[in-house]
Scaffold this motif. Sequence first.
Motif, short mmCIF file in Angstrom:
data_model
loop_
_atom_site.label_atom_id
_atom_site.label_comp_id
_atom_site.label_asym_id
_atom_site.label_seq_id
_atom_site.Cartn_x
_atom_site.Cartn_y
_atom_site.Cartn_z
N SER B 15 0.85 -1.20 0.26
CA SER B 15 0.02 -0.07 -0.13
C SER B 15 0.86 1.23 -0.12
N ARG B 64 -0.52 8.10 3.13
CA ARG B 64 -1.89 7.82 2.50
C ARG B 64 -1.53 6.69 1.68
N THR B 65 -2.23 5.45 2.47
CA THR B 65 -1.66 4.21 2.10
C THR B 65 -2.89 3.57 1.18
N TYR B 66 -3.39 4.42 0.37
CA TYR B 66 -4.44 4.06 -0.49
C TYR B 66 -3.79 3.85 -2.10
N GLN B 70 -5.09 -1.58 -3.87
CA GLN B 70 -6.15 -2.23 -2.91
C GLN B 70 -7.43 -3.01 -3.50
N ARG B 124 -8.89 -1.91 8.48
CA ARG B 124 -7.66 -2.02 7.75
C ARG B 124 -6.59 -2.03 8.62
#
Lengths: 142, 146, 217
Positions: B15, B64-66, B70, B124
Amino acid sequence: MTEASFFEEVEVGDELSPLVKQPTREQIRAYAKVWGATGARFNDDEAAKKEGLPGMIVPGNMMMAALAQMLTHRFSQQALKRLEVDFRGFMRPDDTLTCKGIITEKHIREGQNYIECDVFVENERGEKPVVGKAVIVIPFKS
Amino acid sequence: MVDFDRSVLGKGFSSGTFTIEKETILEFCRAVGETNPLYVDEEAAKKGPYGGIIAPPTFYTLLRTYSTNQPDLKLKFGTAAYDGGESGEFFQPIRPGDTLTATSRFTEVYEKTGRSGKLVFMVRETTFTNQKGEKVVVSQQTLVRR
Amino acid sequence: MILDMHVHTAASDDAAATAEAYLRWIGNMRKKHQIHGMVFTEHRSYDQERDYSALAQKYDVLIFKGAEIETMWGHFLVYGVTDGLLKQFDFMDINLDAAELVREVQAQGGIAVPSHPGRKFIGLCDYINSGADFSAIKVIEALNGGSSQEENRRAFELAAQNNLFGIGGSDAHYVSALGTCMTQFKRPITCIEELVEELYSGDYKPIYLKETQHGGL
């Protein structure tokens, strides 16, 4: 900068020195900018209202940072092992948000001196929009 | 029962990779009103326990681990999303110049009712590892949809 | 006898306190206040296997198990959960039929009590004029530690207008919130059956923590 805190000096029921924050719209936008959060809710009152919000809101994580500030001020960064928070209500710009903590547990496990501390953010209406818990490890004085 | 793709639960995915800059740490500190020299004063921090500036504990929440990696939960519920909660377990400090690698997975999806109506919660978990291979932070983020 | 009727442990999705942390905290509370025990009412679940008797004995605290489940008329605390109820109702379902639940719980020797009735959407006050049959409800949670003053005021009004008994519970999710609201019973209680019996009797009142100070009762 950090108040010395040793295991012997901490008692269950002790309260931490509160930390008062009153995030302004400018500070919230500055936080959102570092975060890269461009959404209306942290940047623009009118646009936030269109999303069904009461206006701009304070990011939950911004107050989590304030709780961490209170904890590291008292116990040091090294001491803080875990911080968990629940976001339960909206916080608005210029709300008087008081970070508080109370020691709930003190025990030695596997040779480590553990302190557990309930933390919360209280607004001027007595509501708690953020509640949580911290786990701290601190040394003996002697 | 809430409708989503259960096969996604527990599946790990990368991520993001994040390079930590001193200026970002300083901006974060200014925004939250953090003045501890450990985070903002290079000279003072050099004499401190870490031998230099580090990031405050919750700095990781800015990362920002998007990623496009995903997996899609295929959740058919709600139009708005909020942060419901956050937890961080701290293992190593984050320092300027660090390169952090994040791995995430969805651990739970469930529904409940609150004052604002029906809500769906998604949990998450993300593990941040630094360039030395050390575990830095493990976070659990609760996202709420309504 | 003073019991906190509404407590969540880490077995609930949004609570962080362990059972043992509450028990140790009671030791601290008892320096100033009276509290004899508590009921763990986890969200949308009931663990038949979980046995708190050893911990209860170790800390000299009464521990009962209940559940807080979600219906189309708001949340309900259930005291006296049976195998039959667990088979009949999916506790994870957030749209349970409240009327059926209240009747069935009573038929199986328990009692279902609307929690925080003054809260919007998840409290009974919002549904009282919906035309549904609420006649089986005898008791409500009149004082809830997680509700606002206005929400608790609405709950008291509901009790007064409908001749319902009222209990108090903290709705604690964290250790330090334990006991903020509790229930003072006239008679001692030793088991869940006696707790249910006392709840139907009406011989109790909801109280705030400050009312439990030693010498204050």
